[in-house]
Each structure stands twice: as structure tokens, then as C-alpha cells.
Design an enzyme around this catalytic site. Structure first.
Site, short mmCIF file in Angstrom:
data_model
loop_
_atom_site.label_atom_id
_atom_site.label_comp_id
_atom_site.label_asym_id
_atom_site.label_seq_id
_atom_site.Cartn_x
_atom_site.Cartn_y
_atom_site.Cartn_z
N SER A 18 108.10 -53.19 -5.63
CA SER A 18 106.67 -53.38 -5.39
C SER A 18 106.36 -52.99 -3.95
CB SER A 18 106.27 -54.83 -5.64
OG SER A 18 106.69 -55.64 -4.56
N LYS A 88 109.41 -67.45 -1.03
CA LYS A 88 108.88 -68.33 -2.09
C LYS A 88 109.29 -67.87 -3.49
CE LYS A 88 104.19 -66.73 -3.02
NZ LYS A 88 102.83 -67.18 -3.15
N ASP A 89 109.74 -66.64 -3.62
CA ASP A 89 110.20 -66.16 -4.93
C ASP A 89 111.69 -66.42 -5.16
OD1 ASP A 89 107.67 -65.18 -5.56
OD2 ASP A 89 108.07 -63.23 -4.64
N ARG A 139 100.18 -74.45 -8.85
CA ARG A 139 99.97 -75.19 -7.60
C ARG A 139 98.54 -74.98 -7.08
NH1 ARG A 139 99.86 -73.20 -2.67
NH2 ARG A 139 100.56 -71.19 -3.46
N ARG A 140 98.11 -73.72 -7.05
CA ARG A 140 96.76 -73.43 -6.57
C ARG A 140 95.74 -73.99 -7.55
NH1 ARG A 140 98.73 -67.28 -5.15
NH2 ARG A 140 99.47 -67.72 -3.03
N ARG A 157 97.49 -61.59 -13.32
CA ARG A 157 98.85 -61.13 -13.04
C ARG A 157 98.82 -59.74 -12.45
NH1 ARG A 157 103.64 -62.26 -15.33
NH2 ARG A 157 104.28 -61.02 -13.56
N THR A 162 96.63 -54.56 -8.12
CA THR A 162 96.09 -54.75 -9.47
C THR A 162 95.13 -55.92 -9.50
OG1 THR A 162 98.25 -54.05 -10.28
CG2 THR A 162 96.76 -55.04 -11.89
N ARG A 163 95.52 -57.01 -8.83
CA ARG A 163 94.67 -58.21 -8.82
C ARG A 163 93.35 -57.95 -8.11
NH1 ARG A 163 98.85 -63.28 -8.00
NH2 ARG A 163 100.54 -62.33 -9.14
N CYS A 250 109.34 -72.36 -8.81
CA CYS A 250 108.11 -71.94 -8.13
C CYS A 250 106.91 -72.09 -9.05
CB CYS A 250 108.24 -70.51 -7.63
SG CYS A 250 108.43 -69.31 -8.93
N1 LIG Z 1 104.20 -64.81 -6.18
C1 LIG Z 1 103.95 -63.51 -5.67
C2 LIG Z 1 104.11 -63.42 -4.19
N2 LIG Z 1 105.31 -63.58 -3.62
C3 LIG Z 1 105.16 -63.46 -2.27
C4 LIG Z 1 103.84 -63.21 -1.99
C5 LIG Z 1 103.31 -62.97 -0.65
C6 LIG Z 1 103.27 -64.17 0.24
C7 LIG Z 1 104.57 -64.67 0.76
O1 LIG Z 1 105.44 -63.90 1.18
O2 LIG Z 1 104.75 -65.88 0.78
C8 LIG Z 1 103.14 -63.17 -3.23
C9 LIG Z 1 101.72 -62.91 -3.46
C10 LIG Z 1 100.82 -64.11 -3.44
O3 LIG Z 1 101.24 -65.23 -3.70
O4 LIG Z 1 99.63 -63.92 -3.19
#
Ligand SMILES: NCc1[nH]cc(CCC(=O)O)c1CC(=O)O
Length: 321
Positions: A18, A88-89, A139-140, A157, A162-163, A250
Site C-alpha cells: 500500500s 497499530k496493525d 473503537r471509533r 474499507r 479509496t476512502r 485491533c
Molecule cells: N487500520 C489502517 C491503518 N493502519 C495504520 C494507519 C495509519 C495510522 C497509524 O500509523 O497509526 C491506518 C489508517 C487509519 O487508521 O486511518
């Protein structure tokens, strides 16, 4: 100690394909090249399951290292030496033989409200009843529903571009994205409102990069030390310990906030029900050297306050879908 600057070798860096992943990986590569001009760094890109499954809500897929597995296989088979992830991933439990070798300096970990032209004069608290907010993060969703029950939430998604395209085509009135991702992609101008922690606590590790490598690979660990940020690392360890001890990946409505002052680390954590009606939040401070224990203690405290029940309900709900 190994003298890495006399090492004559190639170090292979694994990355998702990506745009965000590539920006992050090439940033790490450029920084390391400054510190170790005699080492040859190469980038190997790989597609992960998470990049391929675009039509299923993330919450239904669950958290099984969707964005990391292929890279981890690559490290264990020595095809690559380390992998750069959005922290976070990266799941809180890593496969045997791999470790979190480095946490880089964190940028703003907050979430951002992003709007289209039609809503350019609106903020979170002025969006009208029924306005459609795009987010695929529970979470959001849970936290925003808690504070703004009149808004409507819809899954979104795809990668950041794309979003944004879907938002601009007015499939949504607004979407929520991480400030960090937009900044790294050079799209800071799309940050319409930074959502304060009182409204939405960020995801564990959000805004930092996590570099995963083989356990005991001292050469690579020595190289990665050049990019380690101690505050970001201690905060990340506390946050990841909290999440691990709540057994949440997550894809659960768990949010955090951390700060460090002197030797004291403060961790705030919350667990919310999907309807946003129940939200349990608490804060613990302690010695930063005990970051992991602070995460465990806060997880236990939230469980005593009812978080376990909320999480059990959510896991059952996701299973049923
Ligand atoms: N889940 C997707 C993701 N993984 C990391 C980021 C970017 C932000 C980061 O590095 O914490 C994003 C996009 C988002 O949540 O908007």
C-alpha cells in the site's frame, strides 16, 4: 557488542504494497542509510491477506495478523530480515521466533474528522441528525456513538485514497482517519478536525511504526536501535500490554492514551459497547520501567469495572455474523 558499521551485508526490508506502507518503509530505509552508509538495504514488497480481502468488514475478519502474516513467514524463512508495520496493525502476540525490535518516534496518535465539500462548514458537534460517518473501526464507532448518538455510522474499507474518493463522491458526509496516516501521505490538508482524547481515545500503537524482526538477530537489532524512540517505545509497551491482557485484537472497541513525564508513565484505557451506551474508562500511572505491568494493572482494573462482560458480548456478536 557487534560492530554493525563494519558489517558487509545486505539487509532486506519487507513491506506491504500500500502507498502508506511504502512511504513508511522507504522512510525507515532512508534513515538507516544515513546511520549505516556501508550497509546495503533492499525493499521486498508482499501482498498480505488484509490487502486482498477488501469487501468484508474488518470487524468480521477479526485480528489474526491479517496485515502481517506474509511478512512474518518471509522473516522466518530469511527471505527478508525485518518488516516495517504501522504499529497499530501489529498483533500484540507475535509468532514464535519474532519480536518487536523497534518502535520509532511517534507522530500525533489522534483520529481526524475528514469531510467533503458539502460539509466543509461542519464539525463533529454540528453535523446534523442522521449524517453518515464512515469508519470500519469499532473503537471509533463506539466512542463517537457514545458522544454523538444522533449520527449514523457506515462501514468504509479500502486504502486511504479509496476512502477519500468514496467520501468525495458523497457516499458519506464525513469519515474518520488517523492523523498520522494522512500526514505521512502528504494529505494533512484533509485533516478537518483533530478529535480530542476526551471524545475518542486512539488505537493501541497508533501513530508509531513498529519494526518486527527475528528474535536474537543481534546484527539487525543493533541496526534498528538507531531508530528507536524511548518514550514511544515505553508508551507502546504499556498500551500493547493493556490490549493483550484484555485479549483484544485491533478489531475491538478498546482505546488508549499515554503520556510520560519524567519517569512516570500514565496510561488511560477504555472499553465501550458497540451501541456506545456503556463506556468504561480509567487511568493508572507508574514507573515507566514497569510499562508492561501498568498495562496489566489497568486491564485488571477495567475488568473489575465490567469491561470483561462488554468484550464477551462483542466477541459473541462478531462470531454470529
Ligand atoms: N487500520 C489502517 C491503518 N493502519 C495504520 C494507519 C495509519 C495510522 C497509524 O500509523 O497509526 C491506518 C489508517 C487509519 O487508521 O486511518
Amino acid at each position: 557488542m557487534t560492530s554493525v558499521d563494519t558489517l558487509e551485508r545486505t539487509i532486506r526490508i519487507g513491506s506491504r504494497k500500500s502507498q502508506l506502507a511504502l512511504v513508511q518503509t522507504y522512510w525507515v530505509k532512508a534513515e538507516l542509510e544515513k546511520h549505516f552508509p556501508e550497509i546495503d538495504f533492499e525493499v521486498e514488497t508482499m501482498s498480505t491477506q488484509g490487502d486482498k480481502i477488501l469487501d468484508v468488514a474488518l470487524a468480521k475478519i477479526g485480528d489474526k495478523g491479517l496485515f502481517t502474516k506474509e511478512l512474518e513467514v518471509g522473516m522466518l524463512s530469511r527471505e527478508i530480515d525485518f518488516a516495517v508495520h504501522s504499529l497499530k496493525d501489529l498483533p500484540t502476540n507475535l509468532p514464535e521466533g519474532l519480536m518487536l525490535g523497534c518502535v520509532t518516534k511517534r507522530v500525533d496518535p489522534a483520529d481526524a474528522l475528514v469531510v467533503n465539500e458539502k460539509n466543509k462548514d461542519k464539525q463533529l458537534d454540528t453535523l446534523p441528525e442522521g449524517a453518515v460517518i464512515g469508519t470500519s473501526s469499532l473503537r471509533r464507532l463506539a466512542q463517537l456513538r457514545h458522544h454523538f448518538p444522533h449520527l449514523t455510522f457506515k462501514d468504509v474499507r479500502g486504502n486511504v485514497n479509496t476512502r477519500l474518493a468514496k467520501l468525495d463522491a458523497e457516499e458519506y458526509d464525513a469519515i474518520i482517519l488517523a492523523v498520522a496516516g494522512l500526514q505521512r501521505l502528504g494529505m494533512s490538508d484533509r485533516i478537518h478536525q483533530i478529535i480530542p482524547p476526551e471524545i475518542s481515545l486512539h488505537a493501541v500503537g497508533q501513530g508509531a511504526l513498529g519494526i518486527e524482526c527475528r528474535e536474537g538477530d543481534t546484527d539487525v537489532l543493533e541496526v534498528l536501535k538507531a531508530l528507536e524512540d524511548l518514550d514511544s517505545r515505553d508508551r507502546a509497551w504499556a498500551e500493547r500490554s493493556f490490549l493483550r491482557n484484555l485479549e483484544g485484537g485491533c478489531q475491538v472497541p478498546i482505546g488508549v492514551n499515554t503520556s510520560i513525564e519524567g519517569d512516570t508513565l500514565t496510561l488511560t484505557g477504555m472499553v465501550a459497547s458497540l451501541d456506545g451506551l456503556r463506556l468504561i474508562k480509567d487511568t493508572i500511572s507508574g514507573d515507566r520501567a514497569l510499562a508492561e505491568q501498568i498495562g496489566i494493572d489497568l486491564a485488571n482494573r477495567l475488568r473489575e469495572e465490567g469491561a470483561g462482560e462488554i468484550l464477551a458480548e462483542i466477541f459473541a456478536q462478531i462470531e454470529r455474523k
